[in-house]
Structure formats: C-alpha cells, structure tokens
Design an enzyme around this catalytic site. Structure first.
Site, PDB file in Angstrom:
ATOM      1  N   PRO A 263       0.827  -1.214   0.000  1.00 35.93           N
ATOM      2  CA  PRO A 263       0.000   0.000   0.000  1.00 35.93           C
ATOM      3  C   PRO A 263       0.860   1.262   0.000  1.00 35.93           C
ATOM      4  O   PRO A 263       2.061   1.220   0.309  1.00 35.93           O
ATOM      5  CB  PRO A 263      -0.809  -0.122   1.308  1.00 35.93           C
ATOM      6  CG  PRO A 263      -0.695  -1.557   1.706  1.00 35.93           C
ATOM      7  CD  PRO A 263       0.613  -2.037   1.192  1.00 35.93           C
ATOM      8  N   PRO A 264       0.273   2.402  -0.337  1.00 36.69           N
ATOM      9  CA  PRO A 264       1.039   3.657  -0.330  1.00 36.69           C
ATOM     10  C   PRO A 264       1.527   4.004   1.071  1.00 36.69           C
ATOM     11  O   PRO A 264       0.828   3.793   2.067  1.00 36.69           O
ATOM     12  CB  PRO A 264       0.022   4.698  -0.837  1.00 36.69           C
ATOM     13  CG  PRO A 264      -1.027   3.908  -1.550  1.00 36.69           C
ATOM     14  CD  PRO A 264      -1.101   2.591  -0.858  1.00 36.69           C
ATOM     15  N   THR A 266       4.075   2.748   2.793  1.00 34.67           N
ATOM     16  CA  THR A 266       4.621   1.687   3.632  1.00 34.67           C
ATOM     17  C   THR A 266       6.143   1.620   3.596  1.00 34.67           C
ATOM     18  O   THR A 266       6.733   0.835   4.338  1.00 34.67           O
ATOM     19  CB  THR A 266       4.047   0.325   3.221  1.00 34.67           C
ATOM     20  OG1 THR A 266       4.176   0.167   1.803  1.00 34.67           O
ATOM     21  CG2 THR A 266       2.576   0.237   3.585  1.00 34.67           C
ATOM     22  N   LYS A 268       8.255   1.597   0.487  1.00 33.07           N
ATOM     23  CA  LYS A 268       8.874   0.910  -0.654  1.00 33.07           C
ATOM     24  C   LYS A 268      10.027   1.732  -1.216  1.00 33.07           C
ATOM     25  O   LYS A 268      11.122   1.211  -1.441  1.00 33.07           O
ATOM     26  CB  LYS A 268       7.815   0.652  -1.740  1.00 33.07           C
ATOM     27  CG  LYS A 268       6.660  -0.222  -1.276  1.00 33.07           C
ATOM     28  CD  LYS A 268       5.692  -0.512  -2.398  1.00 33.07           C
ATOM     29  CE  LYS A 268       4.968   0.747  -2.856  1.00 33.07           C
ATOM     30  NZ  LYS A 268       4.110   1.317  -1.802  1.00 33.07           N
ATOM     31  N   GLU A 486     -24.374  10.611  17.531  1.00 31.77           N
ATOM     32  CA  GLU A 486     -23.092  10.076  17.985  1.00 31.77           C
ATOM     33  C   GLU A 486     -23.259   9.211  19.226  1.00 31.77           C
ATOM     34  O   GLU A 486     -22.543   8.216  19.404  1.00 31.77           O
ATOM     35  CB  GLU A 486     -22.115  11.227  18.254  1.00 31.77           C
ATOM     36  CG  GLU A 486     -21.782  12.072  17.036  1.00 31.77           C
ATOM     37  CD  GLU A 486     -21.203  11.239  15.900  1.00 31.77           C
ATOM     38  OE1 GLU A 486     -20.529  10.219  16.170  1.00 31.77           O
ATOM     39  OE2 GLU A 486     -21.442  11.588  14.731  1.00 31.77           O
ATOM     40  N   ASP A 560     -22.058   6.829   7.021  1.00 27.98           N
ATOM     41  CA  ASP A 560     -22.365   5.521   7.609  1.00 27.98           C
ATOM     42  C   ASP A 560     -22.995   4.590   6.571  1.00 27.98           C
ATOM     43  O   ASP A 560     -22.618   3.413   6.464  1.00 27.98           O
ATOM     44  CB  ASP A 560     -23.325   5.688   8.791  1.00 27.98           C
ATOM     45  CG  ASP A 560     -22.748   6.599   9.856  1.00 27.98           C
ATOM     46  OD1 ASP A 560     -21.515   6.594  10.014  1.00 27.98           O
ATOM     47  OD2 ASP A 560     -23.524   7.316  10.516  1.00 27.98           O
TER      48      ASP A 560
END
Length: 698
Positions: A263-264, A266, A268, A486, A560
């Site tokens: 994933p972006p 992480t 690399k 909430e 939601d």
C-alpha cells in the site's frame, strides 16, 4: 580456464576509472563573440570618421582648392578626399588628423555627400568648376594654373562600384540569429517547466538519476524501521553484490529483479534508497512516468538508453518507481489497441530485462501499489524473480517506526511510545511520520518547550478527522440531533460483543463532519460473519438513534450508509458469507474486471444479491433499534453528557453503561485517559451536514 571463469562470475562492485569533468559548450560564448565583433566594428567606425557634408561645403572646398579628388560611389554617394598638406596645415581639417586610426587614414575620404541624382550632381560640379576657373582668371591667375585646376576635376568625375559584403551578410544573418535565439529561449523555458519539449535533441535519452560514489545515498537499513521480512529479501541482493563468490561457488545466479509491492506510504521507496546506500554500486533511479511522452517511440528509446548506461556501469541497480505507469497489462485499452505508446515501452522493457541479449550484473528493483494490473510477462521469473510484499506495520513495527521519527523531536519524559503505537492501528510509515511532525507543530502553536502526550493525540485526531471548527454556526436543534446520533454510535458499539472498542466521541465539527466517533480496531488477519455484522450494526446506530428519539431521520448518516453498503456488498459478493448466494466469490484478483462492461454474474443473480444486501442491512438496522430501545434512558443520559462536554471518552461511557463485559484483559488494562479541556480548537467556517463515524486508519 578456471581463472577466466572466476573472473566472469566475480561481479565486484568496483567503479570505472575517474572520468574528468568535461566542460560543456555554452552558447553564451557565441553571444560574447558576437558582442565583441560589434563593439570592434563600432570602434573602428568611430576611429575613422567620415562626415556627411552639404553641397555648399563641397563648393566652398572646391573654390579654396582643398579637394584632392572626388569619387562617386554607385551613383549614390560622392566621397571627398582632402589634400594631405591641407589636413596638416589648415585648422579646419585638424580634427581628422587627431582622430585618425594609424597611417592608413590618409587613404580614406574625409567627407561624403549623398548624391540626389548623377546628372544633377555632375551639372553642379561642372558649374562650380567653370565658375571657379572664371574667378581664377579674373584674380590674375595664369592660363596654365587655371588649366591645371580644370584637369583635377574631369567631367564626368571618377566613379566606382562597391559592394558592402559585411552589411549584406548581416542583413541575411541577423534575422536567422534572432529566430535561433527565440527558438533556444522557448526550448529553455520548456525545459525549465519540465516539459518533454526541452532538450529536443536529447528527447530519447534516459532521465534516470545516477547515484554513484560521488553522489552516494546516506540512507541505510538502520534508517528503515519495521519491514524486517522485506529487508531480509533485499539485503540478500546487496550481499550478492558485495560477496558474489559466496553464491556463485554453489552454482547460484544473481537475481535479475525484485518487485516491491504494498500500500502507499509503507516504505517501498525508502527501502530502495537503503539499498542504494548499502550496495555501494551505481544506482539508477527513475519513475515509470518518465518513460512516457507525447512523442511516439520516446519511451522505448529511453528504456534502451537506460539499460545501455547500466551495462556500461555493471554491476549496478536500476530502480523504477511506480512501474505500473508503463507495466499495465497489454490489450486492456480497447481504443488504442496494440499501438499504444505504453505498450511499446513495456515491450522494450521486457526485451531489455530478459530478452535475446543478457544483462550481466544489472539488477532491477521496482515498486508499485497496483501489482494486480501489471502484465503477466513482466511478473514472471527471469524478469522479477521475487515479489517482496511491504505491508502495513503491526504493533511492534509501528513502535520501531515511532522510535525512528521521534529521534529529532524534543519529547516529554513521560511519553510512552507503546501507547502511541497502540493508538495508530492501520497507520503506514508515512502516516506515522506525519503524526510526529503534526505533534511538533501543535506543541509549537501552544508555545510549549517539549512535545507531550496530548499533542500526539491531537495530531492523530487532526490527521484522521481534520481540523476542529468550533465556531461553525449550528442551531440548538441540529446540535441535539448530532449529539443523539453520535451517542447512538457509542451505545450500540459499547453493547455489541464484536464491535470495535470506543476511544472517544465528539460533536465538535471537524473537517467535513459535524460529529465523529473514534474506535480502536482490533488487529486481526481474518474476520467472521458475526464481527462484520456487529460493525454494520454499530455504524447504523446513529440513524437508529435519530429515529427512536425524534421519530424522523436526517441526511447525517451519509458516510455511515456508504460504509455499510460497501461492507455488505463485500460480504455477499466477495467473501461468500451469504447462505443464499453460497460459497461463491466474484472477486477478481487480476484486476481485469475494472475494464469489463459486464458483471461476472447473471441478471437473476444480481437481483438475489441486491435482495440479500438489503436484507442484511435492514436486519442490522433493526438490531440497532432494539438495543437502543432497551437502553433508551442510558442513551438520553449519554447524549446529555455529550451536549454538556462536547467531547466524551471511554470513562464517560463506563459511568453510564458500566464496564464493558466483552473487553479482553489487555483492553481493560489499556485505558485512555484524556481531558476534554485539553482538546485543541481551530476556527473554520466550512458547512457540511455529513456526520461521520471515523475509525483510525480507515
């Protein structure tokens, strides 16, 4: 023979001999030479002045007998030469003697007269000559003197044809020079703007940035926290470059390529930088988009040039970031077909990586977060021999990442790194770095000398939910609706066994949300039907609370409903968690479904899927309403506390509902103690009616 084989297999990381820095030719030298030439011409003209005069002055000089000769040039200009003795004795002409440039000035004319017409000028000259001769006769001059004067000015006068070669050349060259200058200016501006039009003659050259011993990267594996499994894979490649005999003596071959997938954020690209810093060999870094241009064939040309440079510096490493820009599967685009420029570039890349010719000592590293769309020919062994998965960090890895990014910060002694790691589930390494930076900015905004725990909590809230907007205009009724919405989320999640543990609830507008609930998701690898169903029920608790208390629903549950719909669709279509659909998954891991205009199931199955998704969501909604009706008094109490404090925490729910019976021992010991008065506040006026239930890392 053995020595020769040893020489071929020993890819020692020695660099080529030091190359002298060749000074590149600059077009500014041409500009300087042209400027010097023009200055010299101007100086020469100034040093040898030829003054323009009138006919009256010419006639006066003729009468005074100061003129040595007159030469008509191209029937346009008459050059007047003054006698040498007159130049040295007559004060009228001494200025020419002072400004002369060397002895050659005596051969140059002193005056010139623009001839209106040859016949008119010759007539004036003849009349002046005859009248002067008459005056000389009257003055008592002898006939011999008069005749001598007449012989000096024959009729017609001497003529000459000249060509201004230098002027003609300038007339041709100046427009060309101006056009070339404008062209170079446009190319320079385009190159400065990053467009492909700059450096038009180098358009097919590779844009890869070279890191060698002169521009070595200082990042090492010690700077890469977490990613232990990924580091083991890439460290083996680095070790092969440093100690090739360790592997070649056993018959092993150097890997040709490694693909970093994850994933972006992480790490690399950071891992690739660490490889560049550790390997001590030439390292070429380039982005996948650098190969693609608007010109046909440029991408393939740049691939060839990149591998040509790499072979010259072997052993070396080539790193291609975001390789999916050119590595997409071929034949997916129905519009351009096989003539797509990206496909041509990919074909050339496939050939260079493992084609007829071999690339001895050239290792390819690539990074992408879309491995599912890459071409199969690119992923096969022999091109990318190994795929290294760089996943989101777990608890221990997040702790190690925090320790790296906390080094330059001035921290409070009471700060617990493990606490921060537990507060950031689902965060990537880039997110954690952002948390550390935001906490420092928040502490500086509060004029603190050290960064405390509350600053980090505010930073996490800022990243997840956005800025607080306490001055947003909200009516009392809307505020009450938001509070019960909430409180419904908090109540249902608290009373369900598999819902995520609650961290805090707020009705202070933050980002685009008018209210938010923070949860601490359990870090698990697999999820059951009951867990996902409870999560959907908790997400619908806000809308259920509105219906029970006010008898009507609002648009506040948009986020939601979006989340619930996607999760229910995944349960039915992807995970096989529906009895009516059965153990069937329509998930396409190859990524080809996104290019298809048809669903992988029939229309009848689509109707069943729609019915089951609707039934699943409605049953969860009814369950949420049942829970809230049974605990309506506690719901009212919690909403009133929320209206009073605006921000409530886990302890406030414990006072209303009591201890949560489903908490594990680790969750019971891990309590979050925060004070609502320490919450940071910001001013903003962006209006939005969506009430979001936000989970960290989601």
């Amino acid at each position: 023979m053995a020595d020769k084989e040893k020489k071929n297999t020993n890819f020692s990381p020695n660099f080529s001999s030091n190359k002298k820095n060749k000074q590149k030719f600059s077009f500014y030298w041409i500009y300087a030479i042209l400027a010097v030439v023009f200055i010299a011409i101007q100086y020469f003209n100034y040093s040898n002045p030829v003054k323009e005069t009138t006919w009256n002055k010419v006639a006066e000089m003729l009468v005074k007998q100061d003129v040595e000769k007159i030469v008509v040039i191209n029937k346009e200009k008459a050059e007047i030469y003054i006698k040498k003795e007159k130049l040295s004795k007559d004060t009228t002409y001494k200025e020419f003697l002072k400004k002369s440039f060397g002895s050659s000035f005596s051969n140059n004319p002193q005056y010139y007269y623009q001839v209106p017409s040859g016949d008119i000028f010759w007539g004036l000259l003849k009349d002046t000559r005859d009248s002067t001769a008459t005056q000389m006769t009257r003055a008592g001059k002898t006939p011999q003197q008069v005749q001598q004067f007449i012989k000096q000015f024959p009729y017609p006068p001497a003529t000459d044809s000249r060509k201004d070669i230098f002027g003609d050349i300038l007339n041709y060259l100046i427009p060309i020079i101006i056009l070339i200058g404008i062209w170079f200016l446009i190319m320079r501006l385009m190159n400065r703007g990053g467009g492909g039009g700059g450096q038009i003659f180098n358009i097919g050259k590779s844009k890869a940035q070279l890191f060698d011993k002169d521009t070595m990267v200082n990042i090492t594996f010690n700077d890469v926290a977490g990613l232990e499994e990924a580091k083991v894979e890439v460290m083996e490649i680095v070790d092969f470059l440093k100690n090739p005999l360790k592997y070649t003596t056993l018959g092993g071959k150097i890997p040709k390529g490694a693909l970093l997938v994850g994933p972006p954020g992480t790490g690399k690209t950071l891992l690739a930088k660490a490889v560049a810093g550790e390997a001590k060999v030439p390292f070429f870094s380039i982005s996948g988009s650098d190969f693609v241009e608007m010109f046909v064939g440029v991408g393939a040309s740049r691939v060839r040039d990149l591998f040509r440079q790499a072979k010259e510096k072997a052993p070396c490493i080539i790193f291609i970031d975001e390789i999916d820009a050119i590595g997409r599967a071929r034949g997916r685009n129905a519009i351009t077909g096989g003539n797509d420029e990206r496909e041509n570039t990919l074909n050339q890349l496939l050939t260079e990586m493992d084609g007829f010719a071999t690339n001895a000592g050239v290792i390819i590293l690539a990074a992408t977060n879309r491995a599912d769309i890459l071409d199969r020919a690119l992923m096969r062994a022999g091109r990318f021999d190994r795929q290294i998965h760089v996943e989101l960090p777990d608890l221990e890895e997040r702790k190690a990442i925090f320790l790296v990014h906390l080094k330059p910060l001035k921290l409070d002694d009471s700060l617990n790194v493990e606490f921060l790691a537990k507060q950031t589930p689902g965060f990537s390494g880039a997110d954690i770095a952002n948390v550390c930076n935001e906490s420092a900015l928040i502490a500086a905004r509060k004029n603190k000398t050290v960064i405390g725990k509350q600053d980090f909590m505010d930073a996490i809230d800022r990243i997840i939910g956005g800025l607080e907007k306490r001055n947003k205009i909200i009516s009392p009724h809307e505020k009450k609706v938001i509070a019960f919405h909430e409180a419904g989320h908090a109540s249902v999640s608290w009373l369900l066994e598999y819902a995520h543990p609650l961290v805090k609830v707020t009705i202070v507008p933050r980002g685009k949300a008018l209210g938010a609930a923070w949860y601490l998701p359990e870090e698990r690898q697999i999820t059951t039907y009951e867990q996902m169903f409870d999560e959907i029920t908790a997400a619908l608790g806000g809308r259920a609370s509105e219906e029970i208390i006010f008898g009507k629903i609002s648009t506040g549950a948009l986020n939601d409903l979006e989340k619930v719909t996607k999760q229910a669709y995944a349960m039915v279509v992807y995970f096989g968690l529906n009895k009516k659909i059965g153990n069937i998954s329509f998930y396409d891991s190859s990524g080809q479904a996104e290019y298809s205009f048809q669903k992988p199931y029939s229309e009848k199955t689509a109707e069943v899927i729609d019915q089951e998704i609707s039934l699943l969501i409605e049953s969860a909604y009814e369950k949420a309403k049942v829970i809230l009706r049974e605990n309506k008094e506690k719901l009212d109490k919690l909403a009133n506390v929320l209206l009073e404090k605006e921000v409530i925490f886990k302890e406030d729910l414990e006072e209303v509902f009591g201890k949560r019976p489903f908490d594990t021992e680790s969750e019971k010991t891990f309590l979050i103690t925060q004070n609502a008065g320490e919450e940071s506040s910001t001013n903003s006026g962006i209006a939005d009616k969506d009430v979001k239930s936000i989970e960290p890392g989601k």
